[in-house]
Design a protein around this motif. Structure first.
Motif: not given
Length: 483
Positions: A415-422
């Motif tokens: 979830g952290l990775n997905n959030y920081i991508k955008s």
């Protein structure tokens, strides 16, 4: 012999609700879960959902679900439970509250033999659960007609309706509960019914609408048990809805006489805590309930880091409530907070770094000041502050003597990775490694957002640092580098 066993069972169940000698004896088990055994009279292609709240308003509210494809078989499931609480079982449009505590073994039977499916209980706390279900039915009957009609009743007729329902609930309590347990639930019921009358006194349309716009208003929900107040007290089941309702009522009263729009967030919070403590003394005739409510307000203030305010108002409260029962709970929380006071060594903890997935610890940053940002994807306020984190981190990026440590409290690395991508977030982005409960307890984390400032020697500068949006934070960060 049978009478003796029955008597012992009643006494044990009474102690389950009342507690002994200031310790929590809510269950004579060591298991941190309740065991629920579900059986139905017929096979159905549907599911029974177990929920944290009465309604399915998002997947996060669903604890688990079970299929009735093999309805004649007993389905066993564990529900994590470290303290007494109320969950809900729902099948189509039928919902029942279930009182659980750790180690409880609850039998749940879904009966399709009647016109409408119904649940029945056996095992641990069966009499309590039958009572809660019957009470829910009585309260739900209020909303069978138009809620608008109910709330537009003249005061005398409304009070008569309230009195009638109160008597019916009292009758149910006498039917299902033994005398000692009956007494423990009495205040819970009075709180729910009093909520109806308090609404009548509120003159603010938006507040009135808040409790009438839903098909079944919020105050009819069976609430979770009050946080922080232990279960072994007379008002352990005082409705959380009632407290929330009173709190909102007080908010509106304060806004009517104070110019809160001109205040900062912290100033507004302090004003509301201060005013609510004064009001809680005058609003309750019963001093014990007044102390109970005051303790909740003090604990909320402490959770937000208002330590000086807490100490000052606690002294006043002890003068008002000389035979204090609940204020000691607030004192114990304050003593626990002392472990992370200014100048104390910051407890070490393990993390997993987002990009490398390496395990790192707080101790690895020794030699640099550390600004800890605790945030959650489910907390709107903490997400709002991330933009300010980026602004400040950029301002200090040429100075490697300060680390911006962003800890996603959800502990979801994907979830952290997905959030920081955008949504790029400057600093070191991590999730906790190991048992998050230890970290939350050690750092007294009870609400978000939360910020902690640690110096280069690993000593705590401020366990409740300013928000990134506050201009005061910049000076504190500069000071932490220079010292």
């Amino acid at each position: 012999m049978i009478k003796k066993i029955l008597y012992i069972s009643i006494v044990l169940l009474s102690f389950t609700l009342r507690g002994l000698g200031g310790q929590n004896h809510s269950a004579p088990y060591n298991n941190d879960f309740a065991l629920i055994s579900l059986k139905s009279s017929h096979t159905r292609p549907d599911k029974v959902y177990f929920l944290k709240k009465q309604y399915i308003d998002g997947k996060e509210q669903i604890i688990t679900s079970v299929s009735l494809n093999n309805g004649l078989e007993i389905i066993s499931l564990r529900v994590n439970c470290t303290a007494p609480s109320i969950i809900y079982a729902t099948y189509r449009d039928v919902t029942v509250p279930i009182y659980i505590d750790k180690g409880a073994k609850i039998g749940l039977y879904l009966d399709f033999k009647k016109i409408k499916p119904s649940f029945d209980f056996s095992g641990s706390h069966s009499s309590i659960n039958k009572y809660l279900t019957a009470k829910k039915g009585k309260l739900d009957s209020l909303s069978s007609g138009s809620l608008k009609d109910i709330y537009s009743l003249p005061t005398d007729r409304f009070e008569l309706l309230n009195e009638t329902v109160s008597k019916e609930i009292s009758t149910l309590r006498n039917k299902y509960l033994q005398h000692e347990i009956n007494h423990d639930f009495e205040m819970y019921d009075i709180a729910d019914m009093s909520s109806l009358l308090i609404i009548r006194k509120v003159l603010y349309p938006e507040y009135h609408h808040h409790f009438t716009k839903e098909k079944t208003p919020i105050l009819y929900d069976f609430a979770e048990l009050p946080k922080d107040i232990p279960f072994n007290n007379k008002y352990g089941l005082l409705s959380r809805n009632f407290r929330d309702l009173l709190s909102m009522y007080m908010d509106n009263q304060i806004r009517a006489i104070k110019k809160v729009n001109e205040l900062s967030i912290k100033e507004e919070q302090l004003l509301f805590f201060d005013q609510k403590l004064d009001m809680s003394v005058s609003i309750f005739k019963n001093k014990e309930i007044a102390e109970f409510f005051s303790t909740q307000i003090l604990i909320n203030a402490l959770d937000l880091g208002f330590v000086s305010f807490f100490e000052e108002r606690l002294k006043k409260a002890r003068i008002i409530f000389q035979k204090a029962k609940y204020l000691d709970i607030a004192t114990r929380k304050f003593q626990a907070l002392g472990k992370i006071g200014r100048g104390s060594t910051a407890p070490n903890f393990q993390m997993e770094e987002r990009l490398t997935r390496k395990k790192i610890s707080l101790a690895s940053f020794k030699g640099s000041s550390v600004f800890i940002n605790l945030w959650s994807q489910g907390c709107h306020s903490s997400i709002e502050e991330l933009e300010n984190i980026n602004r400040i981190a950029k301002q200090f990026e040429i100075n490697h003597r300060i680390v911006f440590l962003n800890i996603l409290i959800d502990n979801n690395l994907n979830g952290l990775n997905n959030y920081i991508k955008s949504n790029p977030l400057l600093g070191t982005n991590v999730v906790l490694s190991g048992d998050a409960k230890d970290f939350l307890n050690n750092y007294f984390i009870n609400s978000l957002p939360r910020y902690i400032l640690i110096d280069k020697l690993g000593k705590i500068i401020d366990p409740f640092a300013e928000r990134p949006s506050s201009p005061l934070l910049i000076d504190k960060l500069k000071e932490s580098i220079e010292n």
